[in-house]
Design an enzyme around this catalytic site. Structure first.
Site, PDB file in Angstrom:
ATOM      1  N   SER A  45       0.860  -1.188   0.000  1.00 18.32           N
ATOM      2  CA  SER A  45       0.000   0.000   0.000  1.00 18.32           C
ATOM      3  C   SER A  45       0.891   1.231   0.000  1.00 18.32           C
ATOM      4  O   SER A  45       2.023   1.194   0.510  1.00 18.32           O
ATOM      5  CB  SER A  45      -0.896   0.010   1.237  1.00 18.32           C
ATOM      6  OG  SER A  45      -1.525   1.277   1.394  1.00 18.32           O
ATOM      7  N   TYR A  55      -2.338  -0.948  10.174  1.00 18.66           N
ATOM      8  CA  TYR A  55      -2.324  -1.125   8.718  1.00 18.66           C
ATOM      9  C   TYR A  55      -1.010  -0.618   8.141  1.00 18.66           C
ATOM     10  O   TYR A  55      -0.356  -1.298   7.351  1.00 18.66           O
ATOM     11  CB  TYR A  55      -3.507  -0.384   8.099  1.00 18.66           C
ATOM     12  CG  TYR A  55      -3.654  -0.619   6.607  1.00 18.66           C
ATOM     13  CD1 TYR A  55      -4.248  -1.787   6.127  1.00 18.66           C
ATOM     14  CD2 TYR A  55      -3.207   0.321   5.693  1.00 18.66           C
ATOM     15  CE1 TYR A  55      -4.390  -2.007   4.767  1.00 18.66           C
ATOM     16  CE2 TYR A  55      -3.340   0.114   4.330  1.00 18.66           C
ATOM     17  CZ  TYR A  55      -3.941  -1.046   3.869  1.00 18.66           C
ATOM     18  OH  TYR A  55      -4.069  -1.265   2.513  1.00 18.66           O
TER      19      TYR A  55
END
Length: 242
Positions: free
Chosen positions: A144, A157
């Site tokens: 990401s 995350y």
């Protein structure tokens, strides 16, 4: 580009929905044989159906297992010949609504590590020996942009996706002499079911400007199509409208 991936066998983890599903359809359309892994059998079956519709006659096998569970993953893959898999695409990942650091608990922190980072480790452990034996292989981990640029996606995350990125670089450093390449793809906001897990609903305008899973699939296919002499360490892809 037609069936330029004909003769290739691609293992896609996290294929039940979102990016994994889009990658499976794109790879099938390009002629690759597929082995699809996911936790959700119903979603996995839908992916297989869509891939077959996109590429009639494509070889597709499905395996149901949680990639973060090493024992379950080993059991699910034990009866499947993986020796001809030349590419692993790991699209396993999740997030939680209670994502701010002060909301994290020991349990939710561990959940994020298991889903986002341990799954990448478990999958790599299965395929590295097989790729070493073939002296050829490509590992693609979907990370990401949060791995490089902290945002409001949440501490767990960000930390776990940064771990996936570092793991990918480490694999390349250790394995390039064995003919193995490792690439991390870093997407920005993408319109997948993960958006529905945000603590604040995503506005229609933001969702409309987000990437589509097909965009990430196209980036993945670009890496897949490169000759063995070429290596992409990281591929960043984000929305053009911010």
């Amino acid at each position: 580009m037609g069936h330029d991936l004909e003769g290739r066998e691609v293992f896609i983890a996290g294929a039940s929905s979102g990016m994994g599903r889009a990658i499976a359809i794109a790879a099938a359309r390009a002629g690759a044989a597929l082995i699809l892994l996911g936790r959700n059998k119903a979603g996995l079956d839908i992916t297989a159906t869509l891939a077959r519709e996109a590429a009639p006659g494509c070889s597709i096998r499905t395996l149901v297992a949680d990639a973060s569970d090493a024992t379950a993953l080993a059991e699910a893959t034990a009866g499947t010949d993986l020796s001809q898999v030349d590419t692993l695409v790991n699209s396993v990942g999740t997030n939680i609504p209670e994502r701010a650091f002060d909301q994290l608990t020991t349990e939710s922190w561990q959940q994020m590590i298991d889903s986002n980072l341990t799954a990448a480790f478990n999958l790599s452990k299965i395929f590295l020996p097989l790729m070493r034996a073939r002296e050829n292989g490509l590992i693609i981990h979907i990370a990401s942009t949060a791995a490089r640029k902290p945002d409001k996606s949440g501490a767990a995350y960000q930390a776990t996706k940064a771990g996936v990125l570092s793991l990918t670089h480490a694999l390349m450093e250790e394995e390039w002499q064995n003919g193995i390449r490792a690439t991390a793809i870093l997407p920005g906001m993408t319109d997948t079911p993960l958006l529905d897990r945000r603590p604040t609903p995503v506005t229609p305008e933001a969702r409309a400007s987000a990437l589509r899973p097909e965009d990430v699939a196209a980036a993945c296919l670009f890496v897949l199509r490169l000759p063995p002499r070429a290596h992409v360490a990281e591929l960043h892809i984000g929305p053009s409208q911010r």
